[in-house]
Design an enzyme around this catalytic site. Structure first.
Site: not given
Length: 506
Positions: A238, A240, A245, A424, A426, A431
């Site tokens: 899952h 991404k 370079d 979507h 995450k 604090d």
């Protein structure tokens, strides 16, 4: 061509089985009854010894025994434990050799970083990378900023591009990214393209062939035989990630598709968060990609660990290029099995909160231990706020999430439904000083079953940006209160309770 031949074979086999079903119906009925009686006990025995949460075991046992055929098929597709995932064993020696070769390139948490940010030491003990204080971080808000940065990074590549996604479409933005990769490959930049075999099942030979013709290396992570014949639906990658370079990396919540630009008619506006990084932490991300690449390509390509990390290639792929001082940054990675680094990282950060816990997640289906920490924090007067979608992309997960609203409000936790439809992102902010940004949802699947990644940040320049995005998200959301919950229909309550029963399987 090979994929089409397999699909044709499956179609012909399906027709033969359908015809046989009618011709041999009298013989099949007793056989099916026998299978319905025996298979739940066989599968149930296996479930008892699986290394999964008790809630998951119970949900699977109920499913297998009360709806045998569907339950058994679902377990074969989704319920098998990582110890059956044997392909990793065939690549473990390659990955071990890689790790040995790049040991000197690993980040070591300096005494200064460790004393200034003690949590970095705790996360490192839980499995995170060392903490680096010289990595620049830039927050990328929504699809426009992410894809602009992605195309810019690809166009600026001079040596290599490593790109991997869970979901890669074949729509306008996907073709734009693909064509940018082809262009750079034709300019003699080495391009490696890795996609998840299930999440990106939309990709076919028509999409891949132009990449291969331009000498782009292409691999699928755990490919599936056919969308209707999936026997490894769990343990998906899952993550991404793109590394350019060895100097620039992008990671976060966005895959590649037009919906991430708000072009989905059902979901509309798509709110998400990504991250651009430069500096030593990119070496850790490079290692992650190479390990995934070695795993995916074992037995099908001749690229081995030494093409990335021997004496000749080490400095090419693992670049040591510190940026200015910028708080501290760490990488947390979770793999299926007993590796729960991200879950433990969440727990450690949540337990350390003194003033506030702000969380965005598209699927709030937390394991009991994480939910308990949030509840204790809320009862202790900590400002706990959770932002979830106002409109869901998955029916089961959406209603399972809403089941928790009443329980959260009882613990003084504020719940916001994003009013511009779908969120979507995450992200976690503790604090106003410590943050998580990455690919992991706040659910069972991300904590135990998927390959996931999160970037932990301590007092980085992007922390204030993240704080501002949270304030904007709160403004764009509807704060749930008791009046709204009391207006729920009996039908809605039943749907939520039903979905919650199966939440450990989602």
């Amino acid at each position: 061509m090979k994929r089409r031949v397999i699909q044709l074979f499956i179609m012909v086999l399906s027709v033969i089985l359908l015809v046989g079903l009618f011709v041999w119906l009298d013989l099949l009925i007793p056989l099916l009854i026998g299978i319905a009686i025996v298979s739940p006990f066989v599968i149930g025995w296996q479930i008892l010894f699986d290394h999964v949460q008790p809630q998951g075991k119970l949900a699977w046992l109920l499913t297998v025994f009360f709806i045998p055929f569907i339950g058994v098929l679902a377990w074969i597709m989704f319920g098998r434990t990582p110890r059956r995932h044997r392909r990793f064993k065939r690549t473990s020696s390659e990955i071990r050799m890689l790790r040995q070769a790049i040991e000197s390139e690993k980040i070591v948490t300096s005494p200064d970083i460790g004393s200034t940010y003690p949590l970095t030491r705790s996360l490192e003990k839980l499995g995170a990378s060392g903490a680096d204080g010289h990595t620049s971080t830039t927050l990328l808000i929504n699809g426009e900023e992410k894809f602009e940065a992605l195309i810019e990074a690809i166009n600026g590549a001079t040596d290599h591009i490593h790109i991997q996604y869970y979901l890669f479409r074949t729509d306008d933005i996907s073709l734009k990214v693909r064509d940018a990769l082809i262009k750079k490959s034709n300019e003699h930049v080495t391009v490696r393209f890795l996609y998840d075999g299930l999440g990106s099942q939309e990709i076919g030979e028509d999409f891949i062939e132009p990449l291969r013709e331009s000498r782009v290396h292409v691999q699928a992570f755990d490919p599936v035989l056919h969308p209707y014949l999936v026997f490894n639906a769990n343990f998906r990658n899952h993550q991404k990630l793109i590394v350019v370079d060895g100097r620039i990396a992008l990671t976060g919540g966005l895959n590649v598709g037009d919906e991430y630009l708000g072009k989905d008619e059902k979901l509309g506006f798509w709110r998400d968060t990504h991250l651009r990084l430069e500096g030593p932490i990119v070496r850790e991300l490079q290692q992650l990609f190479v390990e995934n690449w070695l795993y995916a390509g074992q037995g099908t390509i001749d690229e081995t660990w030494d093409l990335f990390a021997d004496e000749e290639h080490l400095s090419r792929y693992f670049v040591n290029e510190p940026k200015g001082k910028n708080g501290a940054t760490q990488l947390l990675v979770t793999s299926p099995g007993n590796d729960v680094t991200i879950r433990d990282g969440f727990m450690r950060l949540l337990m350390d909160a003194k003033e506030s816990i702000w969380l965005t997640t598209p699927y709030f289906i937390p394991p009991p231990e994480l939910l308990a920490i949030l509840e204790v924090a809320g009862k202790n007067g900590i400002d706990v706020r959770i932002v979830v979608p106002g409109k869901g992309d998955e029916w089961f997960s959406f209603h399972a999430t809403e089941y928790y609203f009443e329980q959260l409000l009882k613990r003084n936790i504020k719940v916001y439904k994003y009013n511009r439809h779908f969120i979507h992102a995450k992200t976690l902010l503790i604090d106003g000083k410590v943050a998580f940004v990455g690919s992991a949802n706040f659910d069972f699947r991300s904590m135990y079953l998927n390959h996931e990644m999160m970037i932990a940040q301590f007092d980085t320049t992007s922390i204030q940006e993240l704080h501002e995005t949270f304030l904007n998200d709160f403004e764009e959301s509807i704060l749930i209160d008791w009046t709204m919950l009391r207006k729920k229909s009996s039908r809605k309550r039943f749907i939520e309770a039903f979905c919650h029963i199966f939440s450990p399987l989602l």
